[in-house]
Design a protein around this motif. Structure first.
Motif, PDB file in Angstrom:
ATOM      1  N   LEU A  41       8.982  49.926  81.648  1.00 22.17           N
ATOM      2  CA  LEU A  41       9.725  50.879  80.815  1.00 22.17           C
ATOM      3  C   LEU A  41       9.883  50.355  79.387  1.00 22.17           C
ATOM      4  CD1 LEU A  41      12.416  51.738  83.516  1.00 22.17           C
ATOM      5  CD2 LEU A  41      10.161  52.773  83.195  1.00 22.17           C
ATOM      6  N   GLY A  42      10.740  50.995  78.646  1.00 23.25           N
ATOM      7  CA  GLY A  42      10.913  50.593  77.243  1.00 23.25           C
ATOM      8  C   GLY A  42      12.361  50.309  76.932  1.00 23.25           C
ATOM      9  N   GLY A  43      12.713  50.462  75.685  1.00 21.96           N
ATOM     10  CA  GLY A  43      14.076  50.199  75.246  1.00 21.96           C
ATOM     11  C   GLY A  43      14.058  49.687  73.817  1.00 21.96           C
ATOM     12  N   LYS A  44      15.177  49.141  73.389  1.00 19.03           N
ATOM     13  CA  LYS A  44      15.263  48.654  72.009  1.00 19.03           C
ATOM     14  C   LYS A  44      15.114  47.127  71.989  1.00 19.03           C
ATOM     15  CE  LYS A  44      18.048  50.750  69.031  1.00 19.03           C
ATOM     16  NZ  LYS A  44      17.061  51.563  68.307  1.00 19.03           N
ATOM     17  N   ASN A  45      14.044  46.650  71.349  1.00  9.57           N
ATOM     18  CA  ASN A  45      13.793  45.213  71.323  1.00  9.57           C
ATOM     19  C   ASN A  45      14.414  44.583  70.081  1.00  9.57           C
ATOM     20  OD1 ASN A  45      12.058  45.571  73.637  1.00  9.57           O
ATOM     21  ND2 ASN A  45      10.531  46.348  72.202  1.00  9.57           N
ATOM     22  N   PRO A  46      15.419  43.724  70.254  1.00 13.01           N
ATOM     23  CA  PRO A  46      16.082  43.128  69.101  1.00 13.01           C
ATOM     24  C   PRO A  46      15.193  42.070  68.438  1.00 13.01           C
ATOM     25  CG  PRO A  46      17.371  42.845  71.132  1.00 13.01           C
ATOM     26  CD  PRO A  46      16.002  43.273  71.521  1.00 13.01           C
ATOM     27  N   CYS A  47      15.424  41.894  67.171  1.00  8.27           N
ATOM     28  CA  CYS A  47      14.672  40.895  66.426  1.00  8.27           C
ATOM     29  C   CYS A  47      15.670  40.152  65.542  1.00  8.27           C
ATOM     30  CB  CYS A  47      13.615  41.633  65.612  1.00  8.27           C
ATOM     31  SG  CYS A  47      12.632  40.586  64.582  1.00  8.27           S
ATOM     32  N   TYR A  48      16.071  38.970  65.983  1.00  3.02           N
ATOM     33  CA  TYR A  48      17.059  38.203  65.228  1.00  3.02           C
ATOM     34  C   TYR A  48      16.349  37.377  64.151  1.00  3.02           C
ATOM     35  CZ  TYR A  48      20.380  34.648  63.888  1.00  3.02           C
ATOM     36  OH  TYR A  48      21.179  33.824  63.142  1.00  3.02           O
ATOM     37  N   VAL A  49      16.852  37.473  62.923  1.00  2.00           N
ATOM     38  CA  VAL A  49      16.287  36.672  61.832  1.00  2.00           C
ATOM     39  C   VAL A  49      17.381  35.754  61.290  1.00  2.00           C
ATOM     40  CG1 VAL A  49      15.088  36.683  59.608  1.00  2.00           C
ATOM     41  CG2 VAL A  49      14.655  38.523  61.258  1.00  2.00           C
ATOM     42  N   ASP A  50      17.144  34.473  61.433  1.00  3.15           N
ATOM     43  CA  ASP A  50      18.115  33.450  61.040  1.00  3.15           C
ATOM     44  C   ASP A  50      18.109  33.251  59.518  1.00  3.15           C
ATOM     45  OD1 ASP A  50      19.975  31.448  61.668  1.00  3.15           O
ATOM     46  OD2 ASP A  50      18.417  29.894  61.643  1.00  3.15           O
ATOM     47  N   ASP A  51      19.235  32.760  58.977  1.00  3.00           N
ATOM     48  CA  ASP A  51      19.280  32.462  57.540  1.00  3.00           C
ATOM     49  C   ASP A  51      18.260  31.379  57.180  1.00  3.00           C
ATOM     50  OD1 ASP A  51      21.232  34.310  57.063  1.00  3.00           O
ATOM     51  OD2 ASP A  51      22.899  32.879  57.184  1.00  3.00           O
ATOM     52  N   ARG A  89      24.186  45.265  75.136  1.00  2.00           N
ATOM     53  CA  ARG A  89      23.270  46.381  75.383  1.00  2.00           C
ATOM     54  C   ARG A  89      22.394  46.131  76.597  1.00  2.00           C
ATOM     55  NH1 ARG A  89      21.620  49.147  70.678  1.00  2.00           N
ATOM     56  NH2 ARG A  89      23.496  49.393  69.447  1.00  2.00           N
ATOM     57  N   GLU A  90      21.604  47.166  76.968  1.00  2.00           N
ATOM     58  CA  GLU A  90      20.679  47.032  78.100  1.00  2.00           C
ATOM     59  C   GLU A  90      19.704  45.888  77.833  1.00  2.00           C
ATOM     60  OE1 GLU A  90      21.176  48.611  80.710  1.00  2.00           O
ATOM     61  OE2 GLU A  90      21.560  50.750  80.431  1.00  2.00           O
ATOM     62  N   LYS A  91      19.259  45.228  78.911  1.00  2.00           N
ATOM     63  CA  LYS A  91      18.291  44.145  78.740  1.00  2.00           C
ATOM     64  C   LYS A  91      16.968  44.715  78.212  1.00  2.00           C
ATOM     65  CE  LYS A  91      20.285  41.169  82.234  1.00  2.00           C
ATOM     66  NZ  LYS A  91      20.118  40.487  83.525  1.00  2.00           N
ATOM     67  N   PRO A  92      16.489  44.184  77.084  1.00  3.93           N
ATOM     68  CA  PRO A  92      15.280  44.755  76.483  1.00  3.93           C
ATOM     69  C   PRO A  92      13.989  44.250  77.135  1.00  3.93           C
ATOM     70  CG  PRO A  92      16.158  43.026  75.075  1.00  3.93           C
ATOM     71  CD  PRO A  92      17.088  43.124  76.253  1.00  3.93           C
ATOM     72  N   LEU A  93      12.901  44.947  76.821  1.00  3.54           N
ATOM     73  CA  LEU A  93      11.582  44.559  77.324  1.00  3.54           C
ATOM     74  C   LEU A  93      11.120  43.276  76.619  1.00  3.54           C
ATOM     75  CD1 LEU A  93       9.134  45.369  79.064  1.00  3.54           C
ATOM     76  CD2 LEU A  93       8.330  46.759  77.155  1.00  3.54           C
TER      77      LEU A  93
END
Ligand code: NAD
Length: 469
Positions: free
Chosen positions: A227-237, A374-378
């Motif tokens: 399935l799909g979902g929203k994939n987070p993308c963390y960008v550090d300082d 949030r829901e666990k992303p792909l």
């Protein structure tokens, strides 16, 4: 008399007609003959699949261009070559994957033979989406055929040109007594799902995933849900903004954002956002020129319905880059949104288009909290010069897959299982994982026919002696 006569002459058959019954019966009969089981048969199917790709490369590229304005490069790397390499891997390893797997024994079974047999499930249904319409039909098919199953393939009705090639050309390369392509949308697929299958492999949205799982439950059919979902993308300082921007933009706008593992949104501090914006602008201009609409490298949105949904999302937050759209071409410019609220649609639904919202967080802890609420992303991405930061995001979150300091490169490795967790799916595939997904792992123990003197120690009437066996 008249009306009754007319009624009596009306054939009953069309009312109860089931367009799939004959095909499914034919495939089941073929499976029960055992013909799909020998390694030679499976290899022949895989070789047929490979020839299909080689002999129809041009045709497939044209179809993908028609469906998604997919560039030759993207069609090559993300559809055709990835399918070919899965076929080659399966062909190279088929016999070793098929081998019975010996397992450790206990004292009571020392003289016996204990092993796991990988046996085909039988009749398998593969339901595919439209965004990578070759890859997401053929890569599961490789696993299903390698494992010795009969297969019904249901491509997406949205990628019409590719669907046509799969329906009209592909079956010529496979044994048609064991393989069929079925066409249709929700209604037809719903009717198909009323039948009993031995395994279902579904790739698509969580919404339809629930429908498919409910249908499978009626027959207790095991299934994989990709399935799909929203994939987070963390960008550090602590990062190089231009390097991060290049990588995030490449993977966000690839296939015009219609990728289940694409970075869906960026989480970063306001300071990092300020450094990222000019870098993202620079990356977009270098990749797609000053006028991305005229750039052959950028795809288009699959349908008017999907285009309208995405255009609606452009109204969330504030457009920092891009924002243009053209309905006549189903074109949406590579876009970056800032000042978005968590409650807005762009942060609520999977974007699945060339739009990248940036959400501000004040710290790594806040980013991790945001992800875990949030829901666990792909897929989950973390960019940082600090290994420790990347490893902390990995350790304190969960997702189907994870890639540190890049986009969806983790899914190009056939040695890694590809799949979701929680709302992003269940089960996995690619490489040997595909073979195992489409095989029942049968627990087998072959015991000695004699030695009854030793074995009789376990029989009643029970006494303390029974416990010593
Ligand atoms: P979808 O769920 O709308 O459709 C997928 C398939 O299901 C199609 O073949 C369609 O015909 C069929 N279908 C649609 N409605 C149905 C119904 N009511 N009953 C039975 N079958 C039905 O998904 P889509 O729009 O084709 O693809 C986009 C979604 O797929 C996104 O959520 C994306 O993240 C996800 N996706 C996941 C992966 C993955 O590998 N995990 C890959 C690509 C796409």
């Amino acid at each position: 008399g008249e009306p009754e006569q007319v009624w009596a002459r009306r054939p009953l058959l069309p009312l109860r007609m089931d367009p799939y019954a004959d095909t499914l019966r034919r495939l089941r009969e073929a499976f029960s003959t055992g013909r799909t089981r020998p390694a030679e048969f499976r290899a022949a199917q895989l070789k047929g699949l490979r020839r299909f790709l080689q002999e129809n490369q041009q045709l497939l590229q044209e179809a993908l261009a028609q469906d998604l304005h997919k560039s030759t490069f993207e069609a090559e790397v993300s559809e055709i070559r990835i399918s070919e390499s899965e076929i080659d891997l399966a062909l190279r390893n088929l016999r070793s994957w098929m081998k019975d797997e010996k397992v450790p024994k206990n004292l009571a079974t020392q003289l016996d033979s204990a092993f796991i047999r990988k046996e085909p499930f039988g009749l398998v249904l593969i339901i595919a989406p439209w965004n990578y319409p070759v890859n997401l039909t053929l890569v599961p098919l490789v696993g299903a055929l390698a494992a010795g199953n009969c297969v019904v393939l249901k491509p997406s009705e949205f990628s019409r040109s590719t669907e046509k090639v799969l329906a009209e050309v592909l079956p010529r390369y496979l044994d048609q007594s064991c393989f069929a392509v079925v066409l249709g949308g929700p209604q037809e697929t719903g009717q198909l799902l009323e039948h009993k299958f031995d395994y279902i492999f579904f790739t698509g949205s969580p919404r339809v995933g629930r429908i498919v799982m409910a249908a499978a439950a009626k027959h207790l059919t095991p299934l994989t849900l990709e399935l799909g979902g929203k994939n987070p993308c963390y960008v550090d300082d602590d990062c190089d903004p231009q390097t991060v921007a290049n990588r995030v933009a490449f993977f966000r706008y690839f296939n015009s954002g219609q990728t289940c593992v694409a970075p869906d949104y960026v989480l970063c501090s306001p300071d990092t956002q300020e450094r990222l914006l000019p870098a993202l602008q620079s990356a977009i201009t270098r990749f797609y020129g000053d006028d991305p609409q005229s750039c052959p490298s950028l795809g288009r949105i699959i349908s008017d319905k999907h285009f309208q949904r995405l255009r609606g999302l452009l109204g969330c937050g504030r457009v920092a880059i891009g924002g243009q759209s053209d309905e006549s071409e189903r074109y949406i410019a590579p876009t970056v949104l800032v000042d978005v609220q968590e409650t807005e649609p762009v942060m609520q639904e999977e974007i699945f288009g060339p739009i990248l919202p940036i959400m501000n967080v004040r710290s790594l802890d806040e980013a991790i909290d945001f992800i875990n609420r949030r829901e666990k992303p792909l897929a989950l991405y973390a960019f940082s010069n600090s290994n420790q930061v990347v490893k902390r995001v990995l350790a304190q979150t969960s997702s189907g897959g994870f890639c540190g300091n890049d986009g969806f490169m983790h899914m190009t490795l056939a040695s890694l299982p590809f799949g979701g967790v929680g709302a992003s799916g269940m089960g996995s595939y690619h490489g040997k994982f595909s073979f195992d997904t489409f095989s029942h792992h049968r627990a087998c123990l072959l015991r000695h026919p004699g030695l009854e003197k030793i074995y009789s120690i376990r029989y009643p009437p029970y006494s303390p002696r029974n416990l010593r066996m």
